[in-house]
Design a protein around this motif. Sequence first.
Motif, short mmCIF file in Angstrom:
data_model
loop_
_atom_site.label_atom_id
_atom_site.label_comp_id
_atom_site.label_asym_id
_atom_site.label_seq_id
_atom_site.Cartn_x
_atom_site.Cartn_y
_atom_site.Cartn_z
N ASP A 24 -13.31 -39.71 18.16
CA ASP A 24 -14.12 -38.75 18.83
C ASP A 24 -15.19 -39.47 19.58
O ASP A 24 -15.46 -40.51 19.39
CB ASP A 24 -15.01 -37.91 17.95
N TRP A 25 -15.61 -38.87 20.97
CA TRP A 25 -16.48 -39.79 21.61
C TRP A 25 -17.66 -38.95 22.36
O TRP A 25 -17.55 -37.72 22.45
CB TRP A 25 -15.35 -39.99 22.89
N LYS A 26 -18.79 -39.71 22.29
CA LYS A 26 -19.96 -39.19 22.92
C LYS A 26 -20.50 -40.12 23.99
O LYS A 26 -20.54 -41.35 23.76
CB LYS A 26 -20.93 -39.23 21.68
N PRO B 147 -20.52 -47.86 34.63
CA PRO B 147 -19.79 -48.19 33.40
C PRO B 147 -19.61 -47.08 32.62
O PRO B 147 -20.54 -46.14 32.61
CB PRO B 147 -20.67 -49.34 32.94
N LEU B 148 -18.66 -46.96 31.75
CA LEU B 148 -18.49 -46.05 30.85
C LEU B 148 -18.77 -46.19 29.57
O LEU B 148 -18.15 -46.83 28.59
CB LEU B 148 -16.89 -45.62 30.89
N LEU B 149 -20.11 -45.92 29.23
CA LEU B 149 -20.70 -46.40 27.97
C LEU B 149 -20.76 -45.36 27.02
O LEU B 149 -21.10 -43.92 27.37
CB LEU B 149 -22.47 -46.59 28.17
N CYS B 150 -19.87 -45.26 25.91
CA CYS B 150 -19.54 -44.41 24.98
C CYS B 150 -19.85 -44.92 23.43
O CYS B 150 -19.81 -46.15 23.27
CB CYS B 150 -18.11 -43.71 25.18
N TYR B 151 -20.05 -43.89 22.33
CA TYR B 151 -19.96 -44.02 20.90
C TYR B 151 -18.83 -43.57 20.72
O TYR B 151 -18.50 -42.38 20.75
CB TYR B 151 -21.18 -43.25 20.45
N GLY C 275 -22.21 -48.19 14.54
CA GLY C 275 -22.90 -47.11 15.28
C GLY C 275 -23.58 -47.53 16.67
O GLY C 275 -24.46 -46.86 17.04
N ARG C 276 -22.73 -48.34 17.18
CA ARG C 276 -23.31 -48.87 18.74
C ARG C 276 -22.30 -48.46 19.92
O ARG C 276 -21.14 -48.10 19.75
CB ARG C 276 -23.47 -50.36 18.57
N ALA C 277 -22.90 -48.25 20.81
CA ALA C 277 -22.33 -47.47 22.00
C ALA C 277 -21.34 -49.02 22.78
O ALA C 277 -22.02 -49.92 22.81
CB ALA C 277 -22.95 -47.03 23.34
N CYS C 278 -20.41 -48.80 23.11
CA CYS C 278 -19.44 -49.72 23.79
C CYS C 278 -19.27 -49.63 25.13
O CYS C 278 -19.33 -48.28 25.78
CB CYS C 278 -18.02 -49.99 23.06
N ASP C 279 -19.10 -50.57 25.90
CA ASP C 279 -18.59 -50.38 27.47
C ASP C 279 -17.11 -50.12 27.43
O ASP C 279 -16.52 -51.20 27.36
CB ASP C 279 -19.15 -51.59 28.32
N LEU C 280 -16.52 -48.77 27.57
CA LEU C 280 -15.19 -48.86 27.42
C LEU C 280 -14.33 -49.49 28.50
O LEU C 280 -13.25 -49.88 28.14
CB LEU C 280 -14.98 -47.30 27.35
N ALA D 124 -9.16 -41.72 33.49
CA ALA D 124 -8.46 -40.69 32.53
C ALA D 124 -9.51 -40.16 31.28
O ALA D 124 -9.56 -38.97 30.94
CB ALA D 124 -7.19 -41.16 31.92
N MET D 125 -10.09 -41.38 30.62
CA MET D 125 -11.01 -40.97 29.48
C MET D 125 -12.48 -40.30 29.97
O MET D 125 -12.79 -39.45 29.10
CB MET D 125 -11.46 -42.32 28.88
N ALA D 126 -12.62 -40.63 31.08
CA ALA D 126 -13.82 -39.80 31.58
C ALA D 126 -13.63 -38.56 31.77
O ALA D 126 -14.28 -37.63 31.51
CB ALA D 126 -14.31 -40.49 32.93
#
Length: 516
Positions: free
Chosen positions: A480-482, A504-508, A183-188, A335-337
């Motif tokens: 899914d991404w948040k 940075p792209l920080l996402c759950y 349940g943690r956010a990662c730096d994609l 692309a993910m952003a």
Amino acid sequence: MASIAMFCNISILDQNWYYRLPSILASSFTIAFLLHYLIRRFGRHHGRDPPSPPGLPIIGHLHLIGASFPKSFQALACRYGPLIRVRLGSEAYLVASSSAVAEEILKTNDACFLSKFETGPTHFNIYRGTGFITGPHGDYWRFMRKLCVTRLFGGAQFDRFNSIREQELAKLVKSLMKWSEEGRACDLNVELETLANNVVCKMVMRRRFLLSDLRCKEMRRMVSEIMDIAGKFGVNGLFGVLSKVDLFGYGRKLQEALWRYDDVMEEIMKDYEENSFGSSRTSGVEGEKDVMDILLETYRDENAQVKLTRKQIKHFIIELLMASIDTSAATLQWAMAELINRPNIFKKLREEIDSITGVNRLVKESDVENLPYLRALVKESLRLHTAAPMIPRECNQDCKINGFKVKSKTRVLINAYAIMRDPDMWEDPDKFMPERFLHGDDDDDFRFLPFGGGRRGCIGYTHVYMIMHTTMAALVQCFDWKVKDGEHVDIGVALGFTGAMTHPLLCYPTARFHPF
């Protein structure tokens, strides 16, 4: 006493220089301005010169350049035309900002622009003059290009690397699954850099890195250090002799970092020669060879058209690492952003993937040809967020471009960013619309230049495409991404020539499909 007298003399000299500094600077600016005017007024060669904005002595047009070079050049092109001359400090460039001018350079006059120029602190580069990607056109470049196309990355060898790409994609998905479970956010971006780094390292030196991701990480750290130090030379490199002066010790640090890399590469090459290389040569199993195997085989070939040196091999490897890892990760991040910010496009892509793969397996490279919306989405992301917004070339013989005379040794920058956002060529050019690529192939269209063009275009574009297609598909299929701390990704472009993302792209990641 002698030392005290010397100190006093130096102190007096320093004070005199301090008081005389304003008049010296004023005189220097005046002389530089007069010289600049006289050269422009009387020193022109016959034939029309490309237009140039009003410049200043010493700094040239730097005062007209904002945080983003491509955007600034685009604005200047709107005012002065699609081919302009700019001077950044002591260096002069022609900047091309339309598809028609790009076609003249990369197709009609391709033979005149087969060379590239080296940028950055070349005086402190221990591999200076041995480059392939950034090197001049000549026998070495022709030989290496043929080797890349026929043996290193093309044809059957590209297919042999399929297993590496699949294994590293599986590792990425498993890593993201762990973030999801916790349940943690990662730096994609970090995750995508790891994927790109591992793939390239194992393609190039599979025997060295296949069983050790830690070694891949160490190689990445070494290359990042070199790129970091080179980037710190900053603006002094724009002012002639200052580029040769090691003002802050970065030149020494760069050479030390390069020598450390050189020592590691020498160790790897000797290991190949003593173990892997000999066995692959005697067995004759081409499928077991990686890029280093083939390079060392060519190095030992007495009948080779060009005799490779160890220095050239080491430089070639670091060029590949620098050119591949950051660009692949950056294009995937963009692309993910765009996808995360557009749920309707995300949903449409997921539906297409599910219609081909079902819910029983992870997407494969063989599925890509049946996923037209995925291919269109990747192209649209590359159009808006190319990793190489400025394409460098150097003219190797006098020619005419857009009606203007271009002399040999002229440095040219093709503004791919401006061309791929040209409102005369693209409908709603700043809007993310994958649908625009569903009705035709623009790979040979000079409106679409994410990988350059002509004979000096990127040799690794098929690799980048495949990595992007399968990675994007897997990230959409499985998660899914948040966005952390917000609903949308903050899209901003970093400073300078590159098209990197500012933040940075920080996402759950939330697991939606478990393929393992």
